[in-house]
Design a protein around this motif. Structure first.
Motif, PDB file in Angstrom:
ATOM      1  N   GLU A  96      -3.814  15.224   1.397  1.00  0.00           N
ATOM      2  CA  GLU A  96      -3.462  13.864   1.000  1.00  0.00           C
ATOM      3  C   GLU A  96      -2.034  13.523   1.390  1.00  0.00           C
ATOM      4  O   GLU A  96      -1.718  12.376   1.682  1.00  0.00           O
ATOM      5  CB  GLU A  96      -3.641  13.680  -0.506  1.00  0.00           C
ATOM      6  N   LYS A 110      -4.101   6.586   3.172  1.00  0.00           N
ATOM      7  CA  LYS A 110      -5.169   6.285   2.210  1.00  0.00           C
ATOM      8  C   LYS A 110      -5.793   4.920   2.496  1.00  0.00           C
ATOM      9  O   LYS A 110      -5.183   4.061   3.122  1.00  0.00           O
ATOM     10  CB  LYS A 110      -4.596   6.313   0.801  1.00  0.00           C
ATOM     11  N   ASN A 111      -7.012   4.763   2.020  1.00  0.00           N
ATOM     12  CA  ASN A 111      -7.713   3.478   2.057  1.00  0.00           C
ATOM     13  C   ASN A 111      -7.931   2.918   3.462  1.00  0.00           C
ATOM     14  O   ASN A 111      -7.815   1.709   3.672  1.00  0.00           O
ATOM     15  CB  ASN A 111      -6.988   2.440   1.183  1.00  0.00           C
ATOM     16  N   ILE A 112      -8.192   3.793   4.419  1.00  0.00           N
ATOM     17  CA  ILE A 112      -8.594   3.338   5.739  1.00  0.00           C
ATOM     18  C   ILE A 112      -9.932   3.991   6.072  1.00  0.00           C
ATOM     19  O   ILE A 112     -10.239   5.073   5.588  1.00  0.00           O
ATOM     20  CB  ILE A 112      -7.555   3.666   6.844  1.00  0.00           C
ATOM     21  N   ASP A 113     -10.702   3.340   6.900  1.00  0.00           N
ATOM     22  CA  ASP A 113     -12.014   3.843   7.285  1.00  0.00           C
ATOM     23  C   ASP A 113     -11.867   4.680   8.547  1.00  0.00           C
ATOM     24  O   ASP A 113     -12.150   4.222   9.659  1.00  0.00           O
ATOM     25  CB  ASP A 113     -12.976   2.672   7.513  1.00  0.00           C
ATOM     26  N   GLU A 154       2.400  10.618   4.051  1.00  0.00           N
ATOM     27  CA  GLU A 154       1.581   9.423   3.831  1.00  0.00           C
ATOM     28  C   GLU A 154       2.392   8.131   3.768  1.00  0.00           C
ATOM     29  O   GLU A 154       2.022   7.131   4.395  1.00  0.00           O
ATOM     30  CB  GLU A 154       0.757   9.617   2.547  1.00  0.00           C
ATOM     31  N   THR A 174       1.885   5.316   6.574  1.00  0.00           N
ATOM     32  CA  THR A 174       1.325   4.036   6.153  1.00  0.00           C
ATOM     33  C   THR A 174       2.216   2.876   6.598  1.00  0.00           C
ATOM     34  O   THR A 174       1.725   1.855   7.083  1.00  0.00           O
ATOM     35  CB  THR A 174       1.121   4.005   4.624  1.00  0.00           C
ATOM     36  N   GLU A 183       0.951  -0.003   9.195  1.00  0.00           N
ATOM     37  CA  GLU A 183       1.003  -1.442   8.918  1.00  0.00           C
ATOM     38  C   GLU A 183       1.805  -2.180   9.993  1.00  0.00           C
ATOM     39  O   GLU A 183       1.418  -3.255  10.444  1.00  0.00           O
ATOM     40  CB  GLU A 183       1.584  -1.706   7.524  1.00  0.00           C
TER      41      GLU A 183
END
Length: 122
Positions: A5, A10-13, A39, A43, A47
């Motif tokens: 982790e 996080k939270n991406i396909d 992370e 991230t 973005e």
């Protein structure tokens, strides 16, 4: 937070390749010049790249510490690694492509060796 982790967005396909998890499991995440981003940093760059390169689906995972080169996976290229010169104008960002993470890793280690030899004056 476990080690996996720590180095995944996080939270991406997106499914990171097995080789990526293997390197994290072995603790192979810092190669002096190249390093796996944690992370939060990954991230932020993810973005930013969505805005800078809207026609691409880049998943950044490693950064070069002496310039803006960023190693990324890309949704459309399966397990290939894209070498992106971040902040370059759209269309000029691509600096290279590696067949897979293992090919990129060889280059990252070669860069470490060359850089260390230069530092040592060898």
């Amino acid at each position: 937070m476990n080690e996996f982790e720590r180095y995944t967005i996080k939270n991406i396909d997106f499914k990171y390749p097995n080789a990526y998890y293997k390197l994290i499991e072995l603790g192979l995440t810092d190669f002096d010049i190249w390093f796996f981003m944690e992370e939060k940093q990954a991230t932020g760059i993810f973005e930013g790249m969505k805005n800078r390169y809207p026609d691409r689906n880049l998943i950044p995972f490693a950064k070069r510490s002496d310039n803006d080169d960023t190693a990324c996976f890309e949704l459309e290229t399966e397990n290939k690694v894209q070498l992106i010169h971040d902040f370059a104008s759209s269309g000029w960002e691509q600096r290279g492509e590696y067949e897979d993470l293992w090919s990129w890793l060889k280059e990252a280690i070669d860069t470490l060796v060359d850089f260390s030899r230069d530092e040592e004056g060898i």
